[in-house]
Write a protein that holds these residues in place. Structure first.
Motif, PDB file in Angstrom:
ATOM      1  N   ARG A   1       0.915  -1.325   0.138  1.00 52.33           N
ATOM      2  CA  ARG A   1       0.043  -0.034   0.179  1.00 52.33           C
ATOM      3  C   ARG A   1       0.842   1.268  -0.121  1.00 52.33           C
ATOM      4  O   ARG A   1       0.699   2.411   0.663  1.00 52.33           O
ATOM      5  CB  ARG A   1      -1.027   0.047   1.244  1.00 52.33           C
ATOM      6  CG  ARG A   1      -1.880  -1.156   1.030  1.00 52.33           C
ATOM      7  CD  ARG A   1      -2.824  -1.093   2.358  1.00 52.33           C
ATOM      8  NE  ARG A   1      -3.917  -0.109   2.353  1.00 52.33           N
ATOM      9  CZ  ARG A   1      -4.757   0.034   1.624  1.00 52.33           C
ATOM     10  NH1 ARG A   1      -5.044  -1.066   0.952  1.00 52.33           N
ATOM     11  NH2 ARG A   1      -5.614   1.127   1.518  1.00 52.33           N
TER      12      ARG A   1
ATOM     13  N   SER B   1       2.330   4.779  -1.379  1.00 52.51           N
ATOM     14  CA  SER B   1       1.464   5.953  -2.080  1.00 52.51           C
ATOM     15  C   SER B   1       1.683   5.810  -3.536  1.00 52.51           C
ATOM     16  O   SER B   1       2.791   5.305  -4.326  1.00 52.51           O
ATOM     17  CB  SER B   1       2.133   7.474  -1.676  1.00 52.51           C
ATOM     18  OG  SER B   1       3.247   7.405  -2.163  1.00 52.51           O
TER      19      SER B   1
ATOM     20  N   GLU C   1       0.676  15.251   0.967  1.00 49.49           N
ATOM     21  CA  GLU C   1      -0.321  15.359   2.139  1.00 49.49           C
ATOM     22  C   GLU C   1      -1.416  16.589   1.916  1.00 49.49           C
ATOM     23  O   GLU C   1      -2.703  16.261   2.242  1.00 49.49           O
ATOM     24  CB  GLU C   1       0.308  15.323   3.160  1.00 49.49           C
ATOM     25  CG  GLU C   1       1.009  14.055   3.529  1.00 49.49           C
ATOM     26  CD  GLU C   1       2.260  14.316   4.547  1.00 49.49           C
ATOM     27  OE1 GLU C   1       2.758  13.057   5.071  1.00 49.49           O
ATOM     28  OE2 GLU C   1       2.462  15.592   5.064  1.00 49.49           O
TER      29      GLU C   1
ATOM     30  N   ASN D   1      -3.913  15.960  -1.080  1.00 46.55           N
ATOM     31  CA  ASN D   1      -5.121  14.993  -0.660  1.00 46.55           C
ATOM     32  C   ASN D   1      -5.811  15.070   0.710  1.00 46.55           C
ATOM     33  O   ASN D   1      -6.870  14.851   1.079  1.00 46.55           O
ATOM     34  CB  ASN D   1      -4.335  13.402  -0.307  1.00 46.55           C
ATOM     35  CG  ASN D   1      -3.987  12.873  -1.472  1.00 46.55           C
ATOM     36  OD1 ASN D   1      -4.647  12.794  -2.590  1.00 46.55           O
ATOM     37  ND2 ASN D   1      -2.665  12.356  -1.412  1.00 46.55           N
TER      38      ASN D   1
ATOM     39  N   ASP E   1     -10.757  16.374   7.366  1.00 44.28           N
ATOM     40  CA  ASP E   1      -9.538  16.224   8.026  1.00 44.28           C
ATOM     41  C   ASP E   1      -9.286  17.444   8.739  1.00 44.28           C
ATOM     42  O   ASP E   1      -8.260  17.257   9.744  1.00 44.28           O
ATOM     43  CB  ASP E   1      -8.498  16.016   6.910  1.00 44.28           C
ATOM     44  CG  ASP E   1      -8.570  14.956   6.172  1.00 44.28           C
ATOM     45  OD1 ASP E   1      -9.033  13.917   6.730  1.00 44.28           O
ATOM     46  OD2 ASP E   1      -8.086  14.494   4.896  1.00 44.28           O
TER      47      ASP E   1
ATOM     48  N   LEU F   1      -2.732  12.267   6.372  1.00 40.16           N
ATOM     49  CA  LEU F   1      -2.543  10.818   6.207  1.00 40.16           C
ATOM     50  C   LEU F   1      -1.224  10.916   5.286  1.00 40.16           C
ATOM     51  O   LEU F   1      -0.979  11.414   4.153  1.00 40.16           O
ATOM     52  CB  LEU F   1      -3.564  10.212   5.028  1.00 40.16           C
ATOM     53  CG  LEU F   1      -3.401   8.742   4.664  1.00 40.16           C
ATOM     54  CD1 LEU F   1      -3.677   7.914   5.878  1.00 40.16           C
ATOM     55  CD2 LEU F   1      -4.374   8.622   3.787  1.00 40.16           C
TER      56      LEU F   1
ATOM     57  N   LYS G   1       3.066   8.943   4.658  1.00 40.89           N
ATOM     58  CA  LYS G   1       3.698   7.779   3.822  1.00 40.89           C
ATOM     59  C   LYS G   1       3.066   6.307   4.848  1.00 40.89           C
ATOM     60  O   LYS G   1       3.014   6.669   5.806  1.00 40.89           O
ATOM     61  CB  LYS G   1       5.072   8.041   3.687  1.00 40.89           C
ATOM     62  CG  LYS G   1       5.757   8.999   2.836  1.00 40.89           C
ATOM     63  CD  LYS G   1       7.181   9.133   2.620  1.00 40.89           C
ATOM     64  CE  LYS G   1       7.656  10.068   1.851  1.00 40.89           C
ATOM     65  NZ  LYS G   1       9.152  10.129   1.829  1.00 40.89           N
ATOM     66  N   ARG G   2       2.887   5.498   3.553  1.00 42.61           N
ATOM     67  CA  ARG G   2       2.634   4.126   4.165  1.00 42.61           C
ATOM     68  C   ARG G   2       1.224   4.164   4.635  1.00 42.61           C
ATOM     69  O   ARG G   2       0.818   3.528   5.834  1.00 42.61           O
ATOM     70  CB  ARG G   2       3.630   3.410   5.130  1.00 42.61           C
ATOM     71  CG  ARG G   2       4.699   3.660   4.631  1.00 42.61           C
ATOM     72  CD  ARG G   2       5.271   2.709   3.451  1.00 42.61           C
ATOM     73  NE  ARG G   2       6.491   2.847   2.838  1.00 42.61           N
ATOM     74  CZ  ARG G   2       7.598   2.650   3.338  1.00 42.61           C
ATOM     75  NH1 ARG G   2       7.644   1.848   4.485  1.00 42.61           N
ATOM     76  NH2 ARG G   2       8.723   2.909   2.604  1.00 42.61           N
ATOM     77  N   ASN G   3       0.186   5.332   4.463  1.00 38.65           N
ATOM     78  CA  ASN G   3      -0.917   5.532   5.080  1.00 38.65           C
ATOM     79  C   ASN G   3      -1.024   5.721   6.451  1.00 38.65           C
ATOM     80  O   ASN G   3      -2.051   5.177   7.059  1.00 38.65           O
ATOM     81  CB  ASN G   3      -1.881   4.360   4.779  1.00 38.65           C
ATOM     82  CG  ASN G   3      -2.254   4.321   3.066  1.00 38.65           C
ATOM     83  OD1 ASN G   3      -2.460   5.466   2.782  1.00 38.65           O
ATOM     84  ND2 ASN G   3      -2.478   3.157   2.535  1.00 38.65           N
ATOM     85  N   LYS G   4       0.009   5.952   6.899  1.00 37.84           N
ATOM     86  CA  LYS G   4      -0.006   6.217   8.568  1.00 37.84           C
ATOM     87  C   LYS G   4      -0.632   7.765   8.925  1.00 37.84           C
ATOM     88  O   LYS G   4      -0.214   8.859   8.390  1.00 37.84           O
ATOM     89  CB  LYS G   4       1.709   6.474   9.241  1.00 37.84           C
ATOM     90  CG  LYS G   4       2.275   5.138   9.042  1.00 37.84           C
ATOM     91  CD  LYS G   4       3.620   4.946   9.361  1.00 37.84           C
ATOM     92  CE  LYS G   4       3.979   5.798  10.725  1.00 37.84           C
ATOM     93  NZ  LYS G   4       5.418   5.869  11.208  1.00 37.84           N
ATOM     94  N   GLU G   5      -1.278   7.787   9.740  1.00 39.68           N
ATOM     95  CA  GLU G   5      -2.281   8.895  10.168  1.00 39.68           C
ATOM     96  C   GLU G   5      -1.498   9.737  11.296  1.00 39.68           C
ATOM     97  O   GLU G   5      -0.843   9.020  12.162  1.00 39.68           O
ATOM     98  CB  GLU G   5      -3.705   8.733  10.675  1.00 39.68           C
ATOM     99  CG  GLU G   5      -4.421   8.437   9.547  1.00 39.68           C
ATOM    100  CD  GLU G   5      -5.984   8.239   9.943  1.00 39.68           C
ATOM    101  OE1 GLU G   5      -6.213   8.525  11.267  1.00 39.68           O
ATOM    102  OE2 GLU G   5      -6.712   8.037   9.177  1.00 39.68           O
TER     103      GLU G   5
END
Length: 293
Positions: A15, A17, A148, A151, A156, A167, A169-173
């Protein structure tokens, strides 16, 4: 075929980006294009073949940082081939990356940023001007990355709690606090956006004059144009505002671990580059102020 499988693995299992996936594919396609004339079978590539490619890149004047990124893509690719049991040993274990000369991040000083944001003739009071100001203040006030920001959605933003959910890199919030002035600016922008009565509903906070989702080049052009009022640097990118955000925090005594969390870095090593900027600033102050300097 193997490259396509690897790219699908990055997309759907890891997953990564879209930006990272595109960069990996571009680097691997470039390697494949070169190597096919030497050894058509990717599974039979040796470290000598890869070194030959690296030497060619260096002869073309490509920077060590860019070459290292390409080497990183190859390492991940051959690790994937090992995982799939298509090869036993990776040829990358005998490949060394060229050394990258230390280069301090380019930053814009707080004084210059204050001049820019206080100027009366840089940003207009219409939708375009308020949006462009918001782009600059979001990047400088939160340190978020270009992707970021692109998107970032209305959902948010929590103006009442004065925080933004990003959100990374690597979908880390991660959650980034915002100032009173930035929260007010977001509110002003949303009112302007609402008054435009855009027919097509955009999924992003920042939109074009036509109400469409923004894209990286749009943000880059906006930042480049605005920063040209105060900066003579050749490079006037969104990332410079991220560097400036981190350096300002460090200069004001912020903890390095806190800066790491705000930037969304996976390791402290990536954040420590900003300490060099602060040391250079201290040296400059020392030379100007100390009688024995």
């Amino acid at each position: 075929m193997f490259i396509e499988r690897f790219i699908r693995y990055l997309q759907f299992e890891k997953r990564f980006s879209p930006h990272t996936v595109t960069a990996y594919k571009k680097d691997l396609d470039q390697f494949s294009e070169f190597i096919v004339s030497v050894e058509p079978e990717l599974l039979k590539i040796t470290h000598q073949h890869i070194r030959t490619w690296i030497v060619k890149l260096m002869d073309q004047g490509i920077e060590a940082r860019t070459i290292n990124r390409k080497i990183s893509a190859l390492r991940s690719f051959y690790k994937f081939l090992q995982r799939e049991e298509l090869i036993e040993n990776s040829p990358m274990i005998h490949v060394r990356a060229p050394k990258i000369p230390k280069r301090l991040p380019v930053v814009i000083t707080e004084q210059k940023m204050d001049i820019l944001l206080d100027a009366k003739d840089v940003f207009s009071n219409d939708f375009t001007g308020i949006r462009d100001r918001l782009v600059i203040e979001l990047l400088y006030g939160t340190g978020m990355r270009l992707a970021e920001l692109v998107n970032l959605s209305d959902n948010d933003i929590n103006v009442y709690e004065q925080q933004i959910k990003v959100l990374g890199k690597r979908n880390k919030e991660r959650i980034i606090p915002i100032s009173n002035s930035l929260a007010k600016l977001i509110g002003d922008y949303k009112l302007q956006k609402l008054s435009r009565n855009f027919d097509n509903k955009s999924s992003t906070l920042i939109v074009t004059n036509e109400g469409k989702n923004v894209y990286p080049k749009f943000i880059y052009r906006t930042v480049n144009l605005v920063l040209s009022f105060i900066s003579t640097h050749d490079k006037k990118s969104p990332h410079i505002l991220r560097h400036s955000f981190a350096t300002s925090l460090l200069n004001r005594g912020a903890d390095l671990n806190a800066i790491k969390e705000l930037l969304g870095h996976s390791s402290l090593a990536a954040t420590q580059v900003y300490t060099h900027n602060s040391v250079e600033r201290l040296k400059s102050i020392y030379k100007q102020a100390h009688p024995k300097a």
